[in-house]
Design a protein around this motif. Structure first.
Motif, PDB file in Angstrom:
ATOM      1  N   GLN A  74       0.815  -1.207   0.000  1.00 18.51           N
ATOM      2  CA  GLN A  74       0.000   0.000   0.000  1.00 18.51           C
ATOM      3  C   GLN A  74       0.849   1.258   0.000  1.00 18.51           C
ATOM      4  O   GLN A  74       0.528   2.237  -0.679  1.00 18.51           O
ATOM      5  CB  GLN A  74      -0.928  -0.016   1.226  1.00 18.51           C
ATOM      6  CG  GLN A  74      -1.993  -1.102   1.167  1.00 18.51           C
ATOM      7  CD  GLN A  74      -2.773  -1.212   2.465  1.00 18.51           C
ATOM      8  OE1 GLN A  74      -2.511  -0.488   3.425  1.00 18.51           O
ATOM      9  NE2 GLN A  74      -3.742  -2.113   2.495  1.00 18.51           N
ATOM     10  N   LYS A  75       1.960   1.254   0.745  1.00 14.64           N
ATOM     11  CA  LYS A  75       2.848   2.415   0.732  1.00 14.64           C
ATOM     12  C   LYS A  75       3.535   2.586  -0.627  1.00 14.64           C
ATOM     13  O   LYS A  75       3.779   3.706  -1.070  1.00 14.64           O
ATOM     14  CB  LYS A  75       3.908   2.261   1.831  1.00 14.64           C
ATOM     15  CG  LYS A  75       3.353   2.373   3.240  1.00 14.64           C
ATOM     16  CD  LYS A  75       4.459   2.215   4.269  1.00 14.64           C
ATOM     17  CE  LYS A  75       3.904   2.335   5.689  1.00 14.64           C
ATOM     18  NZ  LYS A  75       4.972   2.166   6.714  1.00 14.64           N
ATOM     19  N   LYS A  76       3.814   1.467  -1.275  1.00 12.62           N
ATOM     20  CA  LYS A  76       4.485   1.525  -2.571  1.00 12.62           C
ATOM     21  C   LYS A  76       3.637   2.243  -3.609  1.00 12.62           C
ATOM     22  O   LYS A  76       4.152   3.006  -4.435  1.00 12.62           O
ATOM     23  CB  LYS A  76       4.805   0.100  -3.024  1.00 12.62           C
ATOM     24  CG  LYS A  76       5.438   0.014  -4.397  1.00 12.62           C
ATOM     25  CD  LYS A  76       5.697  -1.432  -4.776  1.00 12.62           C
ATOM     26  CE  LYS A  76       6.255  -1.538  -6.189  1.00 12.62           C
ATOM     27  NZ  LYS A  76       6.480  -2.946  -6.581  1.00 12.62           N
ATOM     28  N   TYR A  77       2.328   1.998  -3.577  1.00 16.42           N
ATOM     29  CA  TYR A  77       1.434   2.589  -4.583  1.00 16.42           C
ATOM     30  C   TYR A  77       0.584   3.723  -3.997  1.00 16.42           C
ATOM     31  O   TYR A  77      -0.451   4.067  -4.563  1.00 16.42           O
ATOM     32  CB  TYR A  77       0.517   1.500  -5.154  1.00 16.42           C
ATOM     33  CG  TYR A  77       1.263   0.457  -5.938  1.00 16.42           C
ATOM     34  CD1 TYR A  77       1.618   0.676  -7.264  1.00 16.42           C
ATOM     35  CD2 TYR A  77       1.622  -0.753  -5.348  1.00 16.42           C
ATOM     36  CE1 TYR A  77       2.314  -0.283  -7.990  1.00 16.42           C
ATOM     37  CE2 TYR A  77       2.317  -1.714  -6.062  1.00 16.42           C
ATOM     38  CZ  TYR A  77       2.661  -1.481  -7.383  1.00 16.42           C
ATOM     39  OH  TYR A  77       3.345  -2.430  -8.091  1.00 16.42           O
ATOM     40  N   LYS A  78       1.028   4.285  -2.896  1.00 11.54           N
ATOM     41  CA  LYS A  78       0.274   5.379  -2.292  1.00 11.54           C
ATOM     42  C   LYS A  78       0.286   6.607  -3.206  1.00 11.54           C
ATOM     43  O   LYS A  78       1.340   7.040  -3.681  1.00 11.54           O
ATOM     44  CB  LYS A  78       0.873   5.727  -0.932  1.00 11.54           C
ATOM     45  CG  LYS A  78       0.089   6.793  -0.178  1.00 11.54           C
ATOM     46  CD  LYS A  78       0.709   7.057   1.179  1.00 11.54           C
ATOM     47  CE  LYS A  78      -0.086   8.097   1.953  1.00 11.54           C
ATOM     48  NZ  LYS A  78       0.524   8.378   3.288  1.00 11.54           N
ATOM     49  N   GLY A  79      -0.891   7.160  -3.462  1.00  7.96           N
ATOM     50  CA  GLY A  79      -1.008   8.343  -4.299  1.00  7.96           C
ATOM     51  C   GLY A  79      -1.060   8.065  -5.789  1.00  7.96           C
ATOM     52  O   GLY A  79      -1.240   8.985  -6.579  1.00  7.96           O
ATOM     53  N   LYS A  80      -0.902   6.793  -6.193  1.00  7.70           N
ATOM     54  CA  LYS A  80      -0.947   6.431  -7.618  1.00  7.70           C
ATOM     55  C   LYS A  80      -2.354   5.937  -7.963  1.00  7.70           C
ATOM     56  O   LYS A  80      -2.809   4.932  -7.446  1.00  7.70           O
ATOM     57  CB  LYS A  80       0.079   5.344  -7.919  1.00  7.70           C
ATOM     58  CG  LYS A  80       1.516   5.774  -7.633  1.00  7.70           C
ATOM     59  CD  LYS A  80       2.499   4.651  -7.941  1.00  7.70           C
ATOM     60  CE  LYS A  80       3.931   5.085  -7.643  1.00  7.70           C
ATOM     61  NZ  LYS A  80       4.912   3.998  -7.918  1.00  7.70           N
ATOM     62  N   THR A  81      -3.018   6.672  -8.850  1.00  4.08           N
ATOM     63  CA  THR A  81      -4.399   6.356  -9.200  1.00  4.08           C
ATOM     64  C   THR A  81      -4.561   5.902 -10.641  1.00  4.08           C
ATOM     65  O   THR A  81      -5.681   5.648 -11.076  1.00  4.08           O
ATOM     66  CB  THR A  81      -5.284   7.591  -8.971  1.00  4.08           C
ATOM     67  OG1 THR A  81      -4.778   8.689  -9.754  1.00  4.08           O
ATOM     68  CG2 THR A  81      -5.296   7.987  -7.501  1.00  4.08           C
ATOM     69  N   ASP A  82      -3.479   5.791 -11.383  1.00  2.00           N
ATOM     70  CA  ASP A  82      -3.596   5.353 -12.774  1.00  2.00           C
ATOM     71  C   ASP A  82      -3.950   3.870 -12.835  1.00  2.00           C
ATOM     72  O   ASP A  82      -3.645   3.108 -11.903  1.00  2.00           O
ATOM     73  CB  ASP A  82      -2.288   5.605 -13.525  1.00  2.00           C
ATOM     74  CG  ASP A  82      -1.100   4.932 -12.847  1.00  2.00           C
ATOM     75  OD1 ASP A  82      -0.606   3.921 -13.370  1.00  2.00           O
ATOM     76  OD2 ASP A  82      -0.695   5.418 -11.762  1.00  2.00           O
TER      77      ASP A  82
END
Length: 368
Positions: A74-82
């Motif tokens: 979850q931290k790895k993809y935090k803020g990524k919405t694509d």
């Protein structure tokens, strides 16, 4: 068409069969006979879903054990919405679930399967039973049987169709019985959830979102009973209390037999094993390797804290470290199991002849 009709029919049929069996040595028109028929219905249903319950315990345990890895993803993809990042996050999450043998849906299966039965029993007692008692039979529930169930009393004038809000002829007694059953439901559920989340989990798994959710359930489930219980017929509350007690006993047996590694339940099991060996005159087993496996994540904690001082590690590297630590823990756990198996093997007997043979071999070596 009512989608619950087949389940309602099956619920009524099982109740009638247990009532017929209990009527051999009990009053057929007694409220106790019908109340125990509902208990028998609960036993049949819970017996059928025993495999699902065991799967639920294992799934819940696995979900908490992989919580650190899920947090890293979850931290790895935090803020990524694509879409690409969302798909990659879903794939890595499912890979973690698959590797650990965990499933977020397995823990919900027993509850989901019981919900239709619960609502069907509610409709049978709240709707079908009064209608059948008035002359409209419902499947195996003939007007005579329905009238017996609807008017059968226990503890005064309490019936299985009464509720806290609609106390009927029982009045205050009905409200007291309903309130006591709801209080017992809350207490049993609280103890069951606490045993699952506190005693059967290692300290490392008692942190993170999953642990927070489990702790919330300690108080949410009893609160739900307090809100919904007063409107339920006492027969439904009897079913609810019986299934909660069944869950507590079943969970106690599973946790006692196969506790989670590193938990307090495992330490208690180790103490019981050594106590039995002491009664038999055997030496106690050394479970030190298992304890080391539990302490390893605490020793590795400074490695995870280092990125705060030196922000050179990426989220992918953090995830790799978490997986490596988990693989190392699994390898040490297997080594500990092998060591324990070796300790449990009986030591070879040393007879005087064997000692003599060893002495002769040493003598022959010296002679040479």
């Amino acid at each position: 068409m009512n989608p619950l009709y087949p389940i309602e029919w099956a619920v009524a049929w099982i109740m009638v069969q247990f009532h017929r069996l209990l009527s051999v040595f009990m009053d057929p028109d007694s409220g106790w006979t019908w109340a125990l028929s509902i208990v028998g219905l609960t036993v049949v249903i819970r017996t059928l879903i025993i495999p699902l319950f065991v799967r639920q315990i294992r799934a819940s345990r696995a979900m908490q054990m992989v919580s650190p890895e899920l947090q890293a993803v979850q931290k790895k993809y935090k803020g990524k919405t694509d879409p690409e990042s969302r798909q990659a996050m879903a794939q890595e999450t499912m890979a973690i679930y698959k590797e650990a043998g965990a499933s977020p849906f397995s823990s919900c299966l027993p509850i989901l399967l019981q919900m239709p039965i619960f609502f069907a029993l509610f409709r049978v007692l709240f709707t079908k039973l009064p209608q059948a008692a008035g002359g409209e039979g419902f499947g195996p529930l003939t007007p005579e049987l329905a009238h017996s169930a609807y008017t059968g009393t226990f503890l005064g004038n309490v019936t299985i169709a009464d509720s806290f809000l609609q106390s009927g002829a029982g009045g205050l007694t009905t409200k007291l019985v309903s309130g006591i059953i709801i209080a017992l439901m809350c207490a049993v559920t609280f103890i069951t959830q606490k045993e699952l989340t506190m005693r059967n989990m290692p300290k490392a798994a008692l942190e993170g979102p999953m642990a927070s959710t489990q702790k919330m359930m300690l108080y949410m489930l009893p609160f739900i009973y307090v809100i919904t219980g007063p409107g339920m017929p006492i027969g439904v509350l009897i079913y609810w209390l019986t299934t909660n007690v069944w869950t507590f006993v079943q969970q106690y047996i599973v946790i006692r037999a196969t506790p989670t590694p590193g938990s307090d339940a495992e330490k208690q099991r180790q103490a019981r094993i050594n106590a039995k060996r002491e009664k038999k005159g055997l030496e106690p087993l050394d479970f030190t390797p298992k304890k080391k496996v539990v302490e390893e994540p605490e020793e590795a904690a400074p490695i995870r804290v280092q990125p705060k001082k030196n922000k050179s590690l990426s989220d992918q590297e953090k995830l790799a470290q978490a997986r490596a630590a988990r693989a190392k823990a699994q390898e040490q756990r297997r080594a500990a199991q092998q060591a324990r198996a070796a300790q449990e093997k009986p030591a070879p007997s040393t007879s005087p002849l064997n000692k003599g043979s060893k002495g002769s071999k040493k003598g022959s070596k010296r002679h040479k």
